[in-house]
Scaffold this motif. Structure first.
Motif, PDB file in Angstrom:
ATOM      1  N   ARG A  88       0.747  -1.124   0.019  1.00 11.62           N
ATOM      2  CA  ARG A  88      -0.103   0.054   0.246  1.00 11.62           C
ATOM      3  C   ARG A  88       0.826   1.328  -0.098  1.00 11.62           C
ATOM      4  O   ARG A  88       0.387   2.238  -0.227  1.00 11.62           O
ATOM      5  CB  ARG A  88      -0.879   0.024   1.353  1.00 11.62           C
ATOM      6  N   TYR A  99     -11.732  13.604   2.628  1.00 16.14           N
ATOM      7  CA  TYR A  99     -11.141  12.370   3.703  1.00 16.14           C
ATOM      8  C   TYR A  99      -9.966  13.260   4.421  1.00 16.14           C
ATOM      9  O   TYR A  99      -8.836  12.662   4.911  1.00 16.14           O
ATOM     10  CB  TYR A  99     -10.654  11.276   3.296  1.00 16.14           C
ATOM     11  N   LEU A 100     -10.057  14.638   4.781  1.00 16.71           N
ATOM     12  CA  LEU A 100      -9.280  15.328   5.537  1.00 16.71           C
ATOM     13  C   LEU A 100     -10.091  15.572   6.868  1.00 16.71           C
ATOM     14  O   LEU A 100     -11.365  15.686   7.034  1.00 16.71           O
ATOM     15  CB  LEU A 100      -9.005  16.728   4.889  1.00 16.71           C
ATOM     16  N   TYR A 101      -9.347  16.053   7.964  1.00 14.61           N
ATOM     17  CA  TYR A 101      -9.669  16.335   9.056  1.00 14.61           C
ATOM     18  C   TYR A 101      -9.972  17.881   9.285  1.00 14.61           C
ATOM     19  O   TYR A 101      -8.976  18.669   9.291  1.00 14.61           O
ATOM     20  CB  TYR A 101      -8.560  15.857  10.359  1.00 14.61           C
ATOM     21  N   GLU A 103     -10.629  19.997  11.551  1.00 15.74           N
ATOM     22  CA  GLU A 103     -10.077  20.574  12.791  1.00 15.74           C
ATOM     23  C   GLU A 103      -8.599  20.823  12.909  1.00 15.74           C
ATOM     24  O   GLU A 103      -8.207  21.693  13.459  1.00 15.74           O
ATOM     25  CB  GLU A 103     -10.657  19.905  13.958  1.00 15.74           C
ATOM     26  N   LEU A 104      -8.088  19.917  11.891  1.00 11.58           N
ATOM     27  CA  LEU A 104      -6.814  20.045  11.902  1.00 11.58           C
ATOM     28  C   LEU A 104      -6.132  21.201  10.602  1.00 11.58           C
ATOM     29  O   LEU A 104      -6.996  21.356   9.741  1.00 11.58           O
ATOM     30  CB  LEU A 104      -5.958  18.629  11.309  1.00 11.58           C
ATOM     31  N   PHE A 112       0.117  14.159   9.574  1.00  9.58           N
ATOM     32  CA  PHE A 112      -0.521  12.659  10.016  1.00  9.58           C
ATOM     33  C   PHE A 112      -0.448  11.760   8.991  1.00  9.58           C
ATOM     34  O   PHE A 112      -0.097  10.678   8.939  1.00  9.58           O
ATOM     35  CB  PHE A 112      -2.060  13.136  10.193  1.00  9.58           C
TER      36      PHE A 112
ATOM     37  N   LEU B  10      -2.043   8.993  15.757  1.00  6.10           N
ATOM     38  CA  LEU B  10      -3.671   8.907  15.860  1.00  6.10           C
ATOM     39  C   LEU B  10      -3.898   9.564  17.069  1.00  6.10           C
ATOM     40  O   LEU B  10      -5.060  10.135  16.973  1.00  6.10           O
ATOM     41  CB  LEU B  10      -3.941   7.395  15.797  1.00  6.10           C
ATOM     42  N   LYS B  13      -3.634  12.996  16.796  1.00  4.33           N
ATOM     43  CA  LYS B  13      -4.760  13.817  15.884  1.00  4.33           C
ATOM     44  C   LYS B  13      -6.146  13.734  16.735  1.00  4.33           C
ATOM     45  O   LYS B  13      -6.701  14.676  16.767  1.00  4.33           O
ATOM     46  CB  LYS B  13      -4.511  12.988  14.466  1.00  4.33           C
ATOM     47  N   THR B  17      -8.019  17.065  17.581  1.00  4.28           N
ATOM     48  CA  THR B  17      -9.199  17.418  17.171  1.00  4.28           C
ATOM     49  C   THR B  17     -10.169  17.713  18.357  1.00  4.28           C
ATOM     50  O   THR B  17     -11.123  18.638  18.189  1.00  4.28           O
ATOM     51  CB  THR B  17      -9.519  16.239  16.369  1.00  4.28           C
ATOM     52  N   GLU B  86     -14.070  10.122  12.326  1.00  4.90           N
ATOM     53  CA  GLU B  86     -13.471   9.490  11.297  1.00  4.90           C
ATOM     54  C   GLU B  86     -14.749   9.443  10.034  1.00  4.90           C
ATOM     55  O   GLU B  86     -14.482   9.527   9.122  1.00  4.90           O
ATOM     56  CB  GLU B  86     -13.032   8.209  11.487  1.00  4.90           C
ATOM     57  N   SER B  89     -15.589  12.701   8.303  1.00  7.96           N
ATOM     58  CA  SER B  89     -14.419  13.156   7.354  1.00  7.96           C
ATOM     59  C   SER B  89     -14.157  12.061   6.264  1.00  7.96           C
ATOM     60  O   SER B  89     -13.194  12.455   5.536  1.00  7.96           O
ATOM     61  CB  SER B  89     -13.342  13.519   8.214  1.00  7.96           C
ATOM     62  N   GLY B  90     -14.907  10.906   6.477  1.00 13.82           N
ATOM     63  CA  GLY B  90     -14.503   9.789   5.477  1.00 13.82           C
ATOM     64  C   GLY B  90     -13.135   9.112   6.008  1.00 13.82           C
ATOM     65  O   GLY B  90     -12.592   8.354   5.123  1.00 13.82           O
ATOM     66  N   GLY B  91     -12.735   9.559   7.163  1.00  7.83           N
ATOM     67  CA  GLY B  91     -11.350   9.137   7.420  1.00  7.83           C
ATOM     68  C   GLY B  91     -11.185   7.637   7.794  1.00  7.83           C
ATOM     69  O   GLY B  91     -10.133   7.189   7.919  1.00  7.83           O
ATOM     70  N   GLU B  93     -12.341   5.225   5.934  1.00  2.00           N
ATOM     71  CA  GLU B  93     -11.717   4.478   4.504  1.00  2.00           C
ATOM     72  C   GLU B  93     -10.174   4.854   4.503  1.00  2.00           C
ATOM     73  O   GLU B  93      -9.362   4.040   4.065  1.00  2.00           O
ATOM     74  CB  GLU B  93     -12.571   5.236   3.470  1.00  2.00           C
ATOM     75  N   LEU B  95      -7.945   5.569   6.711  1.00  2.00           N
ATOM     76  CA  LEU B  95      -7.236   4.981   7.779  1.00  2.00           C
ATOM     77  C   LEU B  95      -7.090   3.366   7.170  1.00  2.00           C
ATOM     78  O   LEU B  95      -5.938   2.710   7.549  1.00  2.00           O
ATOM     79  CB  LEU B  95      -7.998   4.670   9.161  1.00  2.00           C
ATOM     80  N   ARG B  96      -8.145   2.848   6.680  1.00  3.66           N
ATOM     81  CA  ARG B  96      -7.911   1.425   6.245  1.00  3.66           C
ATOM     82  C   ARG B  96      -6.784   1.506   4.936  1.00  3.66           C
ATOM     83  O   ARG B  96      -6.512   0.474   4.557  1.00  3.66           O
ATOM     84  CB  ARG B  96      -9.356   0.908   5.628  1.00  3.66           C
ATOM     85  N   LEU B  97      -6.834   2.640   4.376  1.00  3.89           N
ATOM     86  CA  LEU B  97      -6.051   2.729   3.025  1.00  3.89           C
ATOM     87  C   LEU B  97      -4.599   2.903   3.630  1.00  3.89           C
ATOM     88  O   LEU B  97      -3.599   2.490   2.469  1.00  3.89           O
ATOM     89  CB  LEU B  97      -6.369   3.714   2.204  1.00  3.89           C
ATOM     90  N   TYR B  98      -4.230   3.292   4.677  1.00  5.65           N
ATOM     91  CA  TYR B  98      -2.741   3.348   5.080  1.00  5.65           C
ATOM     92  C   TYR B  98      -2.243   2.079   5.283  1.00  5.65           C
ATOM     93  O   TYR B  98      -2.666   1.149   5.629  1.00  5.65           O
ATOM     94  CB  TYR B  98      -2.533   3.992   6.092  1.00  5.65           C
ATOM     95  N   ILE B 105      -3.936   1.384  14.742  1.00  2.00           N
ATOM     96  CA  ILE B 105      -5.251   2.109  14.768  1.00  2.00           C
ATOM     97  C   ILE B 105      -6.051   1.920  15.956  1.00  2.00           C
ATOM     98  O   ILE B 105      -6.513   2.909  16.601  1.00  2.00           O
ATOM     99  CB  ILE B 105      -6.092   1.896  13.647  1.00  2.00           C
TER     100      ILE B 105
END
Lengths: 249, 234
Positions: A88, A99-101, A103-104, A112, B10, B13, B17, B86, B89-91, B93, B95-98, B105
């Motif tokens: 990956r 897909y960004l945060y 608040e950051l 990150f 994480l 972050k 947040t 998560e 923000s779609g995060g 998905e 997170l799963r991609l990293y 996680i």
């Protein structure tokens, strides 16, 4: 007419980066993908075309391993996505949403992502990555204050931060103005020059045909065309009719 | 080493947040205050305790249980929020991609949840002790140890179920419905150990309950860590 065979069987001796075989995906009672074959070799620029609901995004999600296919198999750099975890590192994805945060800040979002990709980046390197997408002035601004164009740029910076070999772009032109669209074109051009393998899912048929070497058209979850972009226009109109007939059945 | 860095990123972050949005902490503090005040008003400050001649009021007698009611209910808010961020923000998905082990996680989310829960507890314990007029000075180290163990078990299984229910439309309802049956052993052991710390350990049972609580934590942590990857799969 089956156009799929035109390209799938081609063997140029290049490394196969992505291979999907007979991939089908069902959500509840709806089939989003039906027996899709796709083989992408290193350095290719492939556009995934088709109307809303044709299965473009689902196919990209299956290729990345985020979604498992109901039937069929996928290989990413020669291994199933589930077992190619380490590979990956060579994959960059631009999702349709950022897909960004929110608040950051932009810099914190990139920092990150850098850690999650296993990079040991310093802030100045990340600022440089932001400068590359024209966001250096906004490095310390929270992303929730960004316009959709700025988010798209930041998401592209994140998708390519780790210099991936394969970049999957899902609707890169979505919610962009003319300037933004031109900017994405230039960015894709840079990736092409750098020898990256690109798969672009988009509604912007004209741009995709101009940018890419190969077009793969999906209708109702099936591949109706897979071949050179130069012969796409004429070939796909006849194929659409046959798919409509099949959908009615 | 890479996975440890990912887990720490994480945590950073999530805390950043939370510090900026204060979405979970404000709700938790308000909810905890409501629980304490409602019980205080409902039971009355001077109602006599259950043990005759102990000199305790009913509120003081019930405090260990009330403390855990407040911790578990407010903790649900933090857990639910941790994956909601998560999903918004779609995060998830992303997170799963990293690359890297998905256990990182889980470790990161668990640590962030524990820190937020711990911060809330550090306010909740002294405030409730003052409100209910309970002297905790001598008992504080043992009490904090028990609360830490109970919170670890709660956050371990809670983080897992929060990830599992994050994709559900009715996640706010499903999280407590699924979580509380699994938490029964943690709740029983934590309340029992806290009661022994506060009321005195005449029969020498405290260490037995602390060991039980530690063992439950170990089992839950192991199971949740090993199965977390399946919980975040689509």
């Amino acid at each position: 007419m089956n156009h799929r065979a035109q390209a799938a069987g081609s063997d140029t001796g290049r490394r196969v980066v992505v291979e999907a075989r007979e991939v089908s995906k069902r959500y509840a009672r709806n089939w989003a993908l039906k027996a899709v074959d796709l083989r992408v070799e290193g350095g290719e620029l492939v556009s995934l075309l088709g109307p809303n609901g044709s299965g473009k995004s689902t196919l990209l999600r299956v290729l990345t391993g985020v979604t498992r296919p109901t039937y069929g198999s996928v290989e990413l750099f020669g291994a199933p996505p589930k077992t190619s975890n380490g590979k990956r590192q060579h994959l960059g994805v631009l999702p349709p949403q950022s897909y960004l945060y929110g608040e950051l800040t932009a810099l914190e979002n990139l920092n990150f992502a850098a850690v999650m990709y296993g990079l040991k980046s310093h802030d100045d390197e990340l600022v440089e990555a932001l400068a590359h997408v024209g966001l250096e002035q906004a490095a310390d601004r929270q992303v929730r204050t960004f316009s959709s164009g700025m988010r798209k740029r930041l998401a592209l910076a994140r998708a390519t931060l780790h210099d991936p070999e394969l970049v999957l772009l899902d609707e890169p032109y979505g919610a962009l103005d003319v300037e933004g669209i031109g900017w994405v074109d230039a960015f894709v051009g840079e990736l092409r020059e750098a020898g990256k393998t690109l798969v672009i899912a988009t509604h912007e048929i004209g741009r995709a045909l101009a940018l890419c070497d190969r077009a793969v058209s999906l209708r109702g979850g099936r591949v109706v065309y897979d071949g050179p972009t130069s012969s796409y226009e004429g070939a796909v109109s006849g194929a659409t009719d046959s798919v409509r007939m099949e959908a009615k059945r | 080493m890479g996975d440890a860095r990912r887990a720490l990123a994480l945590v950073r972050k999530d805390l950043l947040t939370e510090r900026r949005s204060k979405a979970a902490f404000n709700a938790m503090a308000f909810f905890a205050a409501m629980v304490l005040f409602i019980f205080s008003f409902a039971l009355g400050p001077d109602a006599p305790g259950m043990a005759a001649g102990s000199g305790q009021t009913l509120l003081q007698y019930l405090w260990p249980g009330l403390l855990w009611v407040a911790i578990f209910f407010t903790g649900i808010l933090a857990l639910s929020r941790s994956f909601q961020v998560e999903m918004e923000s779609g995060g998830m998905e992303a997170l799963r991609l990293y690359p890297g082990d998905k256990k990182a996680i889980y470790a990161g989310k668990l640590a962030a949840n524990l820190i937020i829960l711990g911060a809330m507890e550090l306010i909740l314990i002294p405030v409730s002790a003052i409100l209910y007029n309970i002297d905790l000075i001598d008992k504080l180290p043992a009490l904090l140890g028990v609360v830490a163990l109970g919170s670890l078990g709660f956050a371990a299984v809670g983080t897992f179920y929060a990830a599992l229910t994050a994709n559900l439309r009715a996640r706010d309802v499903m999280l407590p419905v699924l979580l509380f049956p699994v938490l029964v052993p943690v709740i029983v052991a934590a309340v029992k150990a806290t009661t022994l710390v506060v009321r005195g350990d005449l029969m020498g049972e405290l260490w037995t309950w602390i060991r039980i609580l530690g063992l439950i934590d170990l089992v839950l942590l192991t199971v949740c860590t090993l199965t977390f990857e399946f919980a975040i799969e689509e």
